[in-house]
Design a protein around this motif. Structure first.
Motif, short mmCIF file in Angstrom:
data_model
loop_
_atom_site.label_atom_id
_atom_site.label_comp_id
_atom_site.label_asym_id
_atom_site.label_seq_id
_atom_site.Cartn_x
_atom_site.Cartn_y
_atom_site.Cartn_z
N GLY A 278 -2.48 45.78 6.48
CA GLY A 278 -1.61 46.08 7.61
C GLY A 278 -0.91 47.41 7.50
O GLY A 278 -1.12 48.21 6.59
N GLU A 279 -0.02 47.62 8.46
CA GLU A 279 0.69 48.88 8.58
C GLU A 279 2.16 48.67 8.26
O GLU A 279 2.73 47.61 8.49
N ALA A 280 2.79 49.73 7.75
CA ALA A 280 4.22 49.66 7.43
C ALA A 280 4.88 50.99 7.78
O ALA A 280 4.22 52.03 7.85
N VAL A 281 6.19 50.93 7.97
CA VAL A 281 6.97 52.13 8.31
C VAL A 281 7.85 52.50 7.12
O VAL A 281 8.53 51.63 6.54
N VAL A 282 7.84 53.79 6.77
CA VAL A 282 8.67 54.27 5.66
C VAL A 282 10.13 54.27 6.10
O VAL A 282 10.50 54.91 7.08
N THR A 283 10.98 53.53 5.36
CA THR A 283 12.41 53.48 5.67
C THR A 283 13.26 54.24 4.66
O THR A 283 14.44 54.46 4.86
N GLY A 284 12.65 54.62 3.54
CA GLY A 284 13.36 55.38 2.52
C GLY A 284 12.36 55.96 1.54
O GLY A 284 11.31 55.37 1.30
N HIS B 230 10.31 52.93 0.24
CA HIS B 230 10.68 51.64 0.83
C HIS B 230 10.01 51.56 2.20
O HIS B 230 10.08 52.51 2.99
N LEU B 231 9.36 50.43 2.45
CA LEU B 231 8.65 50.27 3.71
C LEU B 231 8.96 48.92 4.35
O LEU B 231 9.29 47.96 3.64
N LYS B 232 8.83 48.86 5.67
CA LYS B 232 8.94 47.62 6.42
C LYS B 232 7.58 47.35 7.07
O LYS B 232 7.02 48.22 7.75
N VAL C 238 8.06 47.88 -1.65
CA VAL C 238 8.26 49.11 -2.42
C VAL C 238 6.89 49.56 -2.90
O VAL C 238 6.14 48.78 -3.50
N ALA C 239 6.55 50.80 -2.61
CA ALA C 239 5.25 51.33 -3.01
C ALA C 239 5.42 52.70 -3.65
O ALA C 239 6.28 53.48 -3.25
N HIS C 240 4.61 52.98 -4.67
CA HIS C 240 4.59 54.30 -5.29
C HIS C 240 3.43 55.09 -4.70
O HIS C 240 2.27 54.67 -4.80
N THR D 193 7.55 57.56 8.96
CA THR D 193 6.09 57.68 8.90
C THR D 193 5.45 56.29 8.88
O THR D 193 5.91 55.40 8.16
N ARG D 194 4.39 56.13 9.64
CA ARG D 194 3.62 54.87 9.61
C ARG D 194 2.49 55.01 8.61
O ARG D 194 1.76 56.01 8.63
#
Length: 365
Positions: free
Chosen positions: A303-309, A320-322, A332-334, A345-346
């Motif tokens: 799926g897709e996530a939006v960068v929140t931090g 940090h993504l939602k 949390v992704a590196h 960013t998506r």
């Protein structure tokens, strides 16, 4: 010298509080074991029982095949190294190192020769005539280690000995401690709450929680194949994603998650074989997430996530993504240094199924 250690059903209670709860563990001769866990988990209580400073309420302790359960500290083949070093300020280093030998009646000439030998082992032979106040914290730590080893214990117990050092020196001393242990071959049992320290020095890590052993194994197994959610979370950052087993066959199990479906091997289930209809918790380390465009043939889209931090950590960006399809799920992704990401960013996420561990979800089943 060195010796194996056997802990059988060790329990320690203080009134109504159980500090250690039916712990059993076998330690091989010459092994470097690290007891790891948060404050109050029982690791220091277990170390104190091994050293004879506490007696177990129940259970048995054996060292080198001999029952040590009720043997006082002075008669055990162990020495303990503490965080505060406890060096005698008025004594020269050679006398500090030789103090235990002096208490055992070793003559002065032999005592000094052996003390200088152990100071040489820790790189301080040239400082034998100095006093502790003339040394740095790391050097005093080395002297304390030399003193502990000088009496030739079968087992060396280390109670957070690096805790008082700054980060850079602590990392340096971890390497030196591991190197010295390999050279002398003594069984080391080391207590810490520092996960990176445990991974740097241990042959095996024993993860403890609420007086029990949660997990036990080589550092790579504890990190990559944890046996419980607590162990996974304590041994480093982890994403926990709820999932349900939709189907099972010889090739693996298909799982449905809030961010997509994925198939993982049966061997990646740590709580037993997968069962259709049951819920599990997926453990995914931040470094295992990739952007779908980078995952190539090994990745499965999630799926897709939006960068929140986002923060730059030198070797990577910590993001940090939602999840778009599951707004309540934070990830949390590196991401690599080359990633051109900003808040908003998506990102299309992917992960290699081989990197995912399915943990038992007892609360849901």
């Amino acid at each position: 010298m060195t010796a194996p250690v056997s802990i059988e059903n060790a329990t320690k209670t203080f009134g109504s509080f159980t500090a250690l709860d039916d712990v059993s563990l076998d330690i091989a001769a010459g092994e470097f074991i690290v007891l790891l866990g948060p404050s109050g988990c029982g690791k220091t209580t277990l170390l104190s029982i091994l050293g004879g400073f506490l007696s177990p309420t129940k259970g048995r302790i054996a060292i080198g095949g001999r029952d040590m359960t009720n043997v006082p500290p002075a008669r055990r083949p162990t020495t303990t190294m503490f965080q505060d070093y406890a060096l005698f300020p008025h004594m020269k280093l050679k006398d500090n190192v030789g103090f235990g030998l002096r208490m055992r009646g070793v003559g002065k000439a032999e005592r000094e020769e052996r003390a200088k030998g152990f100071l040489d082992l820790v790189g301080l032979k040239a400082s034998a005539d100095k006093k502790p106040h003339e040394l740095s914290g790391g050097q005093r730590q080395r002297v304390a280690l030399a003193r502990a080893l000088a009496v030739d214990p079968d087992v060396l117990l280390l109670d957070e000995p690096l805790g008082a050092l700054d980060l850079k020196l602590r990392r340096q001393m971890q390497d030196e401690l591991k190197s010295i242990q390999k050279r002398v071959g003594t069984t080391f049992v080391h207590v810490t709450h520092d996960q990176e320290e445990a991974m740097a020095i241990a042959d095996r890590i024993v993860v403890m929680n609420q007086g029990k052993i949660e997990d036990c194994g080589p550092p790579s197994d504890i990190y990559m194949r944890p046996r419980s959610r607590f162990s996974a979370g304590f041994m480093g950052e982890a994403n926990f994603v709820p999932a349900k087993v939709k189907s099972v066959d010889v090739g693996g199990a298909k799982l449905e998650t809030p961010i997509g479906s994925i198939v993982i091997a049966r061997s990646n289930f740590t709580g037993g074989a997968p069962v259709e209809g049951r819920t599990v918790t997926l453990c995914i380390r931040p470094e295992h997430f990739r952007r779908a465009t980078e995952a190539a043939e090994l990745g499965t889209a999630l799926g897709e996530a939006v960068v929140t931090g986002i923060a730059f950590f030198g070797t990577h960006y910590r993001c940090h993504l939602k999840a778009t399809d599951a707004p309540g799920l934070s990830i949390v992704a590196h991401m690599p240094q080359s990633a051109e990401l900003v808040e908003g960013t998506r990102v299309a996420l992917a992960v290699n199924p081989a990197d995912i561990v399915a943990l038992p979800d007892h609360a849901r089943n």
